[in-house]
Motif scaffolding. Structure first.
Motif, PDB file in Angstrom:
ATOM      1  N   ALA A  52     -10.191   2.516  -7.094  1.00  0.00           N
ATOM      2  CA  ALA A  52     -11.213   3.485  -6.377  1.00  0.00           C
ATOM      3  C   ALA A  52     -12.496   2.556  -5.530  1.00  0.00           C
ATOM      4  O   ALA A  52     -12.874   1.708  -6.331  1.00  0.00           O
ATOM      5  N   VAL A  53     -12.368   2.687  -4.451  1.00  0.00           N
ATOM      6  CA  VAL A  53     -12.976   1.758  -3.460  1.00  0.00           C
ATOM      7  C   VAL A  53     -14.338   2.600  -3.040  1.00  0.00           C
ATOM      8  O   VAL A  53     -14.284   3.457  -2.531  1.00  0.00           O
ATOM      9  N   ILE A  54     -15.402   1.938  -3.351  1.00  0.00           N
ATOM     10  CA  ILE A  54     -16.737   2.443  -2.789  1.00  0.00           C
ATOM     11  C   ILE A  54     -16.817   2.303  -1.259  1.00  0.00           C
ATOM     12  O   ILE A  54     -16.391   1.367  -0.841  1.00  0.00           O
ATOM     13  N   PRO A  55     -17.569   3.276  -0.536  1.00  0.00           N
ATOM     14  CA  PRO A  55     -17.584   3.097   0.921  1.00  0.00           C
ATOM     15  C   PRO A  55     -18.053   1.648   1.255  1.00  0.00           C
ATOM     16  O   PRO A  55     -17.531   1.324   2.343  1.00  0.00           O
ATOM     17  N   HIS A  56     -19.080   1.178   0.732  1.00  0.00           N
ATOM     18  CA  HIS A  56     -19.726  -0.044   1.255  1.00  0.00           C
ATOM     19  C   HIS A  56     -18.273  -1.247   1.190  1.00  0.00           C
ATOM     20  O   HIS A  56     -18.423  -1.787   2.192  1.00  0.00           O
ATOM     21  N   THR A  57     -17.541  -1.388   0.150  1.00  0.00           N
ATOM     22  CA  THR A  57     -16.652  -2.253  -0.029  1.00  0.00           C
ATOM     23  C   THR A  57     -15.497  -1.717   1.198  1.00  0.00           C
ATOM     24  O   THR A  57     -14.920  -2.635   1.778  1.00  0.00           O
ATOM     25  N   PHE A  58     -15.264  -0.525   1.233  1.00  0.00           N
ATOM     26  CA  PHE A  58     -14.047  -0.167   2.270  1.00  0.00           C
ATOM     27  C   PHE A  58     -14.624  -0.619   3.605  1.00  0.00           C
ATOM     28  O   PHE A  58     -13.716  -0.914   4.385  1.00  0.00           O
ATOM     29  N   VAL A  62       0.944  -1.114   0.107  1.00  0.00           N
ATOM     30  CA  VAL A  62      -0.103  -0.059  -0.043  1.00  0.00           C
ATOM     31  C   VAL A  62       0.646   1.187  -0.164  1.00  0.00           C
ATOM     32  O   VAL A  62       1.837   1.346   0.872  1.00  0.00           O
ATOM     33  N   LEU A  63       0.611   2.225  -0.836  1.00  0.00           N
ATOM     34  CA  LEU A  63       1.343   3.301  -1.104  1.00  0.00           C
ATOM     35  C   LEU A  63       0.638   4.647  -0.450  1.00  0.00           C
ATOM     36  O   LEU A  63       1.138   5.422   0.222  1.00  0.00           O
ATOM     37  N   SER A  64      -0.671   4.554  -0.608  1.00  0.00           N
ATOM     38  CA  SER A  64      -1.343   5.623  -0.157  1.00  0.00           C
ATOM     39  C   SER A  64      -2.849   5.276   0.099  1.00  0.00           C
ATOM     40  O   SER A  64      -3.375   4.418  -0.855  1.00  0.00           O
ATOM     41  N   VAL A  65      -3.747   5.861   0.911  1.00  0.00           N
ATOM     42  CA  VAL A  65      -5.174   5.718   1.086  1.00  0.00           C
ATOM     43  C   VAL A  65      -5.772   7.060   1.320  1.00  0.00           C
ATOM     44  O   VAL A  65      -5.370   7.705   2.334  1.00  0.00           O
ATOM     45  N   ILE A  66      -6.458   7.496   0.203  1.00  0.00           N
ATOM     46  CA  ILE A  66      -6.870   8.941   0.302  1.00  0.00           C
ATOM     47  C   ILE A  66      -8.517   8.811   0.274  1.00  0.00           C
ATOM     48  O   ILE A  66      -9.237   8.412  -0.672  1.00  0.00           O
ATOM     49  N   GLN A  67      -9.338   9.648   1.038  1.00  0.00           N
ATOM     50  CA  GLN A  67     -10.548   9.565   1.167  1.00  0.00           C
ATOM     51  C   GLN A  67     -11.221  10.762   0.077  1.00  0.00           C
ATOM     52  O   GLN A  67     -10.500  11.721   0.275  1.00  0.00           O
ATOM     53  N   THR A  68     -11.922  10.475  -0.757  1.00  0.00           N
ATOM     54  CA  THR A  68     -12.625  11.504  -1.694  1.00  0.00           C
ATOM     55  C   THR A  68     -13.995  11.447  -1.276  1.00  0.00           C
ATOM     56  O   THR A  68     -14.521  10.841  -0.564  1.00  0.00           O
ATOM     57  N   ALA A  69     -14.780  12.662  -1.947  1.00  0.00           N
ATOM     58  CA  ALA A  69     -16.196  12.865  -1.744  1.00  0.00           C
ATOM     59  C   ALA A  69     -16.863  11.297  -1.759  1.00  0.00           C
ATOM     60  O   ALA A  69     -18.033  11.257  -1.291  1.00  0.00           O
ATOM     61  N   ILE A  70     -16.603  10.624  -2.698  1.00  0.00           N
ATOM     62  CA  ILE A  70     -17.455   9.615  -3.204  1.00  0.00           C
ATOM     63  C   ILE A  70     -16.713   8.279  -3.195  1.00  0.00           C
ATOM     64  O   ILE A  70     -17.456   7.095  -3.252  1.00  0.00           O
ATOM     65  N   ALA A  71     -15.575   8.176  -2.626  1.00  0.00           N
ATOM     66  CA  ALA A  71     -14.781   6.911  -2.602  1.00  0.00           C
ATOM     67  C   ALA A  71     -13.456   6.854  -1.741  1.00  0.00           C
ATOM     68  O   ALA A  71     -13.063   8.084  -1.433  1.00  0.00           O
ATOM     69  N   TRP A  72     -12.850   5.911  -1.880  1.00  0.00           N
ATOM     70  CA  TRP A  72     -11.506   5.767  -1.162  1.00  0.00           C
ATOM     71  C   TRP A  72     -10.603   5.284  -2.335  1.00  0.00           C
ATOM     72  O   TRP A  72     -10.725   4.465  -3.036  1.00  0.00           O
ATOM     73  N   GLU A  73      -9.764   6.220  -2.747  1.00  0.00           N
ATOM     74  CA  GLU A  73      -8.631   5.935  -3.692  1.00  0.00           C
ATOM     75  C   GLU A  73      -7.222   5.098  -3.010  1.00  0.00           C
ATOM     76  O   GLU A  73      -6.768   6.024  -1.999  1.00  0.00           O
TER      77      GLU A  73
END
Length: 220
Positions: A163-169, A110-121
């Motif tokens: 891009a990971v949707i909130p449910h999956t995350f 894992v290099l980075s985990v960034i939360q956006t308005a609609i997903a986690w990148e």
């Protein structure tokens, strides 16, 4: 065969050099154990394991030194991060993800985990460079057994983004990962078959189908 749609989380504890114990989370225990039988396959963080013993809250599975050396299971057993669990695909079931075999091709970091308005990148680096040939933009990849769509391939750097949707995350162990953590990776099986076919030597078949051949066999 699996779909990459995680059913619940669990904890992994080593029992000896060749067995691990998996305890399922209370809320998802019924999904895993309802009709689980000895000899069944369960994907544990994307690794296909065979059930040897059934427990009231989980199961015991066999692991080989090869599996431990090529996956994150040994590391996971020494950490507090739960494992993703999925039982094998039943004939006739919905295929919401993609075909996942449970045969891990290598690992990533894992290099980075960034939360956006609609997903986690999330951005990962390939610890196994040969995996790069299966990384196709908008293609599928299994990360810790989770079916994900590749959002971006950064080519020569051997990194990729999903891009990971909130449910999956929220329902997988992605929520517990941080930069530096290692994950199991499995490329799309369709890409592997295509690769295998392209590697075959190009030669004419021994018995080519011709007009004469069809006539001889009643198709004239």
């Amino acid at each position: 065969m699996f779909t990459g749609l995680i059913q619940t989380l669990g904890t992994l504890t080593p029992l000896n050099d060749y067995q691990v114990q998996i305890i399922c989370s209370p809320e998802g225990r019924g999904l895993i154990l309802a009709d689980l039988a000895i000899g069944d396959s369960v994907a544990v963080d994307g690794v296909c394991l065979t059930v040897e013993t059934l427990l009231s809250q989980g199961f015991i599975a066999a692991v080989s030194p090869e599996t431990l050396s090529r996956t994150t299971l040994n590391h996971r057993a020494m950490s507090q991060v739960p494992v993703n669990l999925e039982t094998s695909l039943k004939v006739g079931s919905k295929l919401g993800g993609h075909f996942v075999t449970g045969h891990v091709d290598g690992t990533g970091e894992v290099l980075s985990v960034i939360q956006t308005a609609i997903a986690w990148e999330m951005v990962f680096h390939l610890n196994t460079p040969n995996l790069a040939r299966y990384i196709v933009p908008k293609g599928s990849i299994a990360v810790n057994g989770i079916s994900l769509t590749l959002a971006q391939d950064q080519g020569a750097t051997h990194t990729f983004k999903v891009a990971v949707i909130p449910h999956t995350f929220d329902h997988t162990n992605l929520q517990y990962l941080h930069p530096g953590d290692v994950v199991n990776l499995e490329g799309d099986i369709l890409g592997k078959y295509v690769e295998g076919l392209l590697r075959l030597p190009h030669k004419k078949p021994e018995n080519p189908i011709t007009a004469d051949f069809l006539s001889e066999h009643g198709y004239g």
